[in-house]
Structure formats: structure tokens, C-alpha cells
Enzyme design. Structure first.
Site, PDB file in Angstrom:
ATOM      1  N   ASP A   1       0.423  -8.839   1.690  1.00 33.10           N
ATOM      2  CA  ASP A   1      -0.569  -7.900   1.164  1.00 33.10           C
ATOM      3  C   ASP A   1      -1.529  -8.675   0.260  1.00 33.10           C
ATOM      4  OD1 ASP A   1      -0.243  -4.480   0.619  1.00 33.10           O
ATOM      5  OD2 ASP A   1      -1.803  -5.641  -0.377  1.00 33.10           O
ATOM      6  N   ASN A   2      -2.813  -8.391   0.370  1.00 33.99           N
ATOM      7  CA  ASN A   2      -3.768  -9.082  -0.513  1.00 33.99           C
ATOM      8  C   ASN A   2      -3.996  -8.316  -1.817  1.00 33.99           C
ATOM      9  OD1 ASN A   2      -5.403  -6.965   0.183  1.00 33.99           O
ATOM     10  ND2 ASN A   2      -7.060  -8.206   1.047  1.00 33.99           N
TER      11      ASN A   2
ATOM     12  N   GLY B   1       0.836  -1.202   0.000  1.00 34.66           N
ATOM     13  CA  GLY B   1       0.000   0.000   0.000  1.00 34.66           C
ATOM     14  C   GLY B   1       0.868   1.248   0.000  1.00 34.66           C
ATOM     15  N   PHE B   2       0.192   2.372   0.125  1.00 31.86           N
ATOM     16  CA  PHE B   2       0.907   3.647   0.017  1.00 31.86           C
ATOM     17  C   PHE B   2       1.944   3.819   1.137  1.00 31.86           C
ATOM     18  CE2 PHE B   2       0.454   8.105   1.677  1.00 31.86           C
ATOM     19  CZ  PHE B   2       1.526   8.596   0.939  1.00 31.86           C
TER      20      PHE B   2
ATOM     21  N   LYS C   1     -11.654   1.287  14.404  1.00 28.77           N
ATOM     22  CA  LYS C   1     -10.232   1.599  14.600  1.00 28.77           C
ATOM     23  C   LYS C   1      -9.907   1.706  16.089  1.00 28.77           C
ATOM     24  CE  LYS C   1      -8.142   1.855  10.654  1.00 28.77           C
ATOM     25  NZ  LYS C   1      -7.035   0.947  10.392  1.00 28.77           N
TER      26      LYS C   1
ATOM     27  N   TYR D   1     -16.468   3.308  11.266  1.00 35.24           N
ATOM     28  CA  TYR D   1     -15.065   3.087  10.919  1.00 35.24           C
ATOM     29  C   TYR D   1     -14.173   3.541  12.075  1.00 35.24           C
ATOM     30  CZ  TYR D   1     -10.583   3.976   8.603  1.00 35.24           C
ATOM     31  OH  TYR D   1      -9.249   4.014   8.283  1.00 35.24           O
TER      32      TYR D   1
ATOM     33  N   GLY E   1      -3.544  -2.123  -2.130  1.00 37.81           N
ATOM     34  CA  GLY E   1      -2.111  -2.071  -2.407  1.00 37.81           C
ATOM     35  C   GLY E   1      -1.841  -2.602  -3.798  1.00 37.81           C
TER      36      GLY E   1
END
Ligand code: UDP
Length: 340
Positions: free
Chosen positions: A31-32, A10-11, A153, A149, A36
């Protein structure tokens, strides 16, 4: 050190992976490739110290195999982006909780030094002042998906803290604030790359609401440097930290600066929130981190200011424009697990 970076394609994860490799570490990326992209790591793929496992961080066997030989974990695998979270609330909640549960449990079994990536979203609406790590969270009701969300988190963070307290997991939680830089896509709604892409294409810059809401944008390189310093400081175990930049800008001013720096003729238009999100949406009016705690633990100071961050991002999007706009399917077709 051998480090596992979940979400390493990812980023932020890809910048972190690069920094670890630059320091001479060996890195396993799990990573899936949902958000990403393997081409975030493309120029690193040949390196003998990097292994990419395309797999699901919810799966205990996959995570256990990825942790083999590792001394440290950086857990970033999660659904990101406010727009995506609002549109796919259930999937995002389930995915993020499940990933954290699996990674923290497996890390705790091995007592691995863990950095758990969280988000400034947990502060919810805040209280109009700078956000301090030990203040009360002001999350709205769960029928507004943005707050679900945030609540998810916050539960992730509670899990991390409980694993620390009861199972001795040496974990540090970092709350990232509007992190930006090269390779960030605007596909999931992030404002800065969205505006840059719009300005470069000569399209209108779409300011949500009246544009008086504020954010503090931080350069991903500064965030990675801060995170690595936190990881290396034993006193940070069991603690939460804000990581970012504390210089505030309104979203309208951000749009104006981007138009100026890109020499764009794009107009700046305002769009009502309801039109963007299609449901009642409560924005965060002001989001400014206190950096006092991270400063006192590791002497952290961001080095890249907003204009430099914008110049870096504009430059990278000018050269990478076709890739930034590419649909996910195209970018992901080239994915290969280098072990095969
Ligand atoms: N925003 C905007 N135009 C866009 C995308 C976002 O005006 O095309 C606004 C958004 O409503 C919010 C701010 O920019 O007020 C930051 O949004 P982002 O999704 O980047 O991050 P947030 O800080 O809300 O998590």
C-alpha cells in the site's frame, strides 16, 4: 496460503486482510498509504503473519518482491471516491490503469490466483433496471470525468479478462456496490460515512440533488465473505461478479434514517450537484445489483441489513470520531515499514 493484498491498508483491504489473518493465512500488504492508512492495520501490526510494504503498485520490481512466496493476489490498490476522481481525473486514470497493468502482468507471469476488485461504476448510467454482469455498459462521454473513471475501470476489467484468455491468469473480477462499515472515511465523498459524521457533529446532512436517487449499501464484512468464497471456488475463474446487497434506499431516506438512529438534531438540506462538483455532473439515478450470479456460484446472501450496517457504522464513528476526521498527514506520520 500466503496472500498479497494490494491496497490492504485501505477500507475494504484492511477488512479483507483481517479476515485472511483470522483464517490463519499469512498476508503481505502492499500500500502506498495515499488513501489507505497504516492505523487501519494498527491492531494487527504485531502479528507475525502480516507484513506491510509501503510501496507503489505501479512499480514492477516492488510488486514482484511483494508477490514472492504468495499463492494468491487480491488487487485493490486504486484511487477511490467519486469526489476525488472528479477532482483529479488524470491522476486517477493513470494510477488505476498503471497499477492494474503492473499487478496483472506480474501475477500472470506467476499464474497466481487473482481477485481483481472493480466497481459498480462500470455500469455507468445503467438502464433503470437491476444490473446484471453481462449487460451492456452505459458509460457517458469522456468530457465528464465521472465517466472517464468508469471507462478506466472497464478497461481494467478488460485487461484482467485478456490476461485470463491469452496468458492463462486465473482471475476473477468482483464489482463492489457501495460497500460501507467501520474505518471507511467520508473524506473522498462517500455518502454514508459523510452523513453519519454530519449527524454526530450536529451539522446539516447534505443531500445532493433532490435525494430521490437510490443506492444499495452493503456491509464490508458481507463483501469480504463473498469475495473469499469466490476466491475459493475454481468455477469462478474467468468470470465477473456483482458483490453487495440488493436492498434499495433513496439518499433522502438514508439521511432520515441516520438522523433518527443517531438521535441527531441535524437538519437535512439539499445541495445542487453543480455546487458540489463545480462542473456538469451526471449522477446515477438508480443502482441495484443483481445477485443472481453470485448466488448461483457460491450461494451468497448478505447477512447485515441497512439498519444494522448503520448501527455498526454509527457506533464505530462515535468511538473513532477524532481519527475519522483527522487530516491524512497526521494519520500517516506514524507509518513505518515493519521490515526496517
Ligand atoms: N451524496 C449525497 N451527499 C453527500 C455525498 C454523496 O447526497 O455528502 C449522494 C451522491 O450524489 C450519490 C449518492 O449519495 O447520489 C452516493 O454517493 P457516493 O459518492 O457515496 O457513491 P456513488 O454510488 O455515487 O459512487
Amino acid at each position: 496460503m500466503q496472500a498479497l493484498v494490494t491496497g490492504g491498508a485501505g477500507f475494504i483491504g484492511s477488512h479483507l486482510t483481517r479476515a485472511l489473518l483470522d483464517r490463519g493465512e499469512t498476508v503481505v500488504v502492499l500500500d502506498n498509504l495515499s488513501t489507505g492508512r497504516s492505523d487501519n492495520l494498527a491492531e494487527l501490526r504485531e502479528g507475525p503473519r502480516l507484513r506491510l510494504i509501503v510501496g507503489d503498485a505501479r512499480d514492477p520490481a516492488t510488486v514482484a518482491a511483494a508477490m514472492e512466496g504468495c499463492d494468491a493476489i487480491f488487487h485493490l490498490a486504486a484511487h477511490v471516491g467519486v469526489r476525488r476522481i472528479v477532482q483529479q481525473a488524470l491522476g486517477s486514470l493513470l494510477n488505476n490503469l498503471h497499477c492494474s497493468l503492473t499487478v496483472l502482468e506480474q501475477a500472470a507471469r506467476r499464474r497466481l490466483r487473482t481477485i481483481h476488485f472493480s466497481s459498480s461504476e462500470v455500469y455507468g448510467k445503467g438502464r433503470g433496471d437491476v444490473l446484471i454482469e453481462d449487460q451492456d455498459l452505459a458509460i457517458g462521454p469522456p468530457n465528464v470525468s465521472r465517466w472517464s473513471y468508469a471507462a478506466g475501470k472497464a478497461v481494467d476489467e478488460s485487461l484482467a479478462m485478456a490476461y485470463h484468455a491469452e496468458r492463462g491468469l486465473p482471475v476473477t473480477v468482483v464489482r463492489c456496490f457501495n460497500t460501507c462499515g467501520p474505518r471507511q472515511t467520508g473524506r473522498y465523498g462517500m455518502v454514508l460515512p459523510t452523513f453519519v459524521r454530519q449527524a454526530l457533529a450536529g451539522r446539516p446532512l447534505t443531500v445532493h440533488g433532490d435525494g430521490s436517487q437510490t443506492r444499495c449499501f452493503s456491509y464490508v464484512g458481507d463483501v469480504v465473505r463473498g469475495v473469499l468464497a469466490l476466491q475459493g471456488a475454481p468455477a469462478t475463474v474467468g468470470e465477473l461478479f456483482n458483490v453487495g446487497n440488493d436492498v434499495e434506499v433513496t439518499i433522502r431516506e438514508l439521511a432520515e434514517r441516520i438522523v433518527k438512529l443517531t438521535d441527531s438534531r441535524s437538519p437535512i438540506v439539499t445541495v445542487p450537484y453543480e455546487r458540489v462538483f463545480g462542473e456538469p455532473f451526471e449522477d446515477i439515478r438508480r443502482r441495484v445489483p443483481s445477485l443472481q450470479k453470485i448466488r448461483s456460484f457460491i450461494g451468497y446472501q448478505p447477512r447485515v441489513d441497512l439498519d444494522e450496517l448503520l448501527r455498526i457504522t454509527i457506533e464505530s464513528m462515535r468511538t473513532e470520531a477524532p481519527r475519522c476526521d483527522a487530516p491524512a498527514a497526521v494519520a500517516e506520520r506514524s507509518v513505518q515499514d515493519p521490515r526496517n
